[in-house]
Motif scaffolding. Structure first.
Motif: not given
Length: 415
Positions: A354-375
């Motif tokens: 989900i995070e990868h598709h919403l923000f495709p240019t985001m480096p993967r090491h930040n997915y955990r950080k943005v996940a709560p905001l997306v949720k």
């Protein structure tokens, strides 16, 4: 402000007032050779320029006659640089009384998502850590089976300050380590991100007549098409899906793309992979043994690729274009898999789809950080933020194929 523009609006002279357009005037401009886009309420005629689009004419054309603002921001990291290319294509802007998006879209969701993206930018979550990817490259050189992960990131994000070096790095990883074309991968994969799970726009789900997914099942049934026993596709999937995707389909498609599009640099990189592979193993196993090893490696990585990437997509909604806003379209087509240290490593963080598709240019090491905001955004707007256990996600692929096959059979027998 100029008056309402005519349907055949031309480029705007510098300093001249901008003509205004209504959505009803924009909608017809979604034809081959006649494409308009709306970005940040400005209207652009990309009909002739689309062929020169670095991401390919097909990718940008998928957003014809739509508000492409969020897709524009999602795929381009240096917006001020890209806007210089848009300026000559400007033909007007939306009339003041027109909404920013055509159709029945949730304006508050779009506003909140853009606010979320701005917050993420302020948190610097789009900045990659070179050390992270340097360590990853070392890991990949030791375990080449995982190199899909790094080439995937290099295609999406900028690890180096100069994008040219980023592309060279991707060519090395994709060509020398995997034997594939970086241009071909980007051409294919960016379409998937632009319009996930949309027939004829996402190559990952445009797999008929071999497999039928989602809405295509009923269409084939109504038209009495029976090229294969689709009600048993969940069984023959094991024979021709995971084993052969990389070994056959990707190999043929990749070679055809390099030759047709004359990507000679990519062809040389791919040739270097095969030369290195054969020179490394022929002295030990001979030509037949080296070729058998190559087939075995491709089949193994094909299994990994299919199961890891499709557990997030095949069980989700698959159909024709519905012209949703960016956030809704990505959420409808993706789900996450419960994270763990092992799964994050094993899937290359693609469990955060989900995070990868919403923000495709985001480096993967930040997915955990943005996940709560997306949720939190999903909870506010009543959107599904689906997270599955790993084994459940794998089993759901088979269940989805079986469901689509049964839909085809029912339509085939009763329509």
């Amino acid at each position: 402000m100029g008056g309402v523009g005519e349907p055949g609006g031309g480029p705007v002279r510098l300093g001249a007032p901008l003509p205004t357009f209504r959505w009803e005037q924009i909608r017809p401009h979604n034809l081959p050779g006649d494409k308009w886009l709306v970005i940040e309420r400005r209207v652009y005629d990309i009909s002739r320029w689309a062929q020169r689009h670095p991401g390919g004419s097909r990718l940008i054309g998928h957003h014809g006659a739509e508000d492409a603002t969020d897709a524009f921001r999602a795929f381009h990291q240096d917006l001020s640089f890209v806007r210089k290319f848009l300026q000559p294509l400007l033909i007007g802007e939306l009339a003041p009384e027109e909404p920013s998006q055509d159709g029945l879209q949730n304006a508050q969701l779009i506003e909140d998502f853009r606010g979320l993206r701005q917050a993420v930018e302020d948190m610097k979550l789009f900045e990659a850590k070179p050390a992270f990817f340097a360590l990853l490259l070392g890991h990949i050189l030791a375990m080449e089976a995982q190199s899909w992960c790094l080439q995937h990131d290099l295609g999406h994000i900028s690890i180096f300050r100069k994008s040219r070096w980023n592309h060279v790095a991707q060519q090395f990883v994709m060509g020398q380590l995997k034997g594939f074309s970086a241009h071909w991968w980007n051409f294919r994969h960016f379409q998937h991100h632009a319009k996930p799970n949309i027939f004829h726009k996402d190559p990952d789900v445009t797999v008929a007549p071999v497999f039928l997914l989602g809405e295509s099942s009923i269409e084939y049934g109504k038209k009495k098409r029976r090229y294969l026993p689709y009600n048993h596709q969940h069984l023959y999937f094991f024979l021709i899906g995971p084993p052969l995707l990389t070994l056959v389909n990707f190999e043929v498609e990749n070679l055809a793309y390099m030759l047709v599009c004359m990507q000679w640099t990519d062809l040389l990189w791919a040739a270097s992979f095969y030369a290195r592979f054969l020179l490394s193993y022929m002295p030990f196993y001979g030509v037949p043994g080296a070729m058998l090893l190559f087939v075995a490696v491709r089949v193994l990585e094909s299994h990994w690729f299919v199961w890891i990437t499709q557990m997030n997509h095949i069980p989700k909604e698959i159909g024709h274009e519905k012209h949703r806003d960016w956030a809704s379209s990505q959420l409808a087509a993706t789900c996450n898999v419960e994270p763990s240290l092992f799964l994050d490593w094993f899937s290359g963080h693609l469990n955060f789809q989900i995070e990868h598709h919403l923000f495709p240019t985001m480096p993967r090491h930040n997915y955990r950080k943005v996940a709560p905001l997306v949720k939190a955004l999903c909870a506010k707007h009543g959107l599904s933020y689906e997270v599955k256990p790993f084994l459940t996600a794998l089993v759901d692929i088979i269940g989805s194929l079986k469901k689509s096959g049964n839909m085809w059979l029912e339509a085939y027998l009763h329509q």
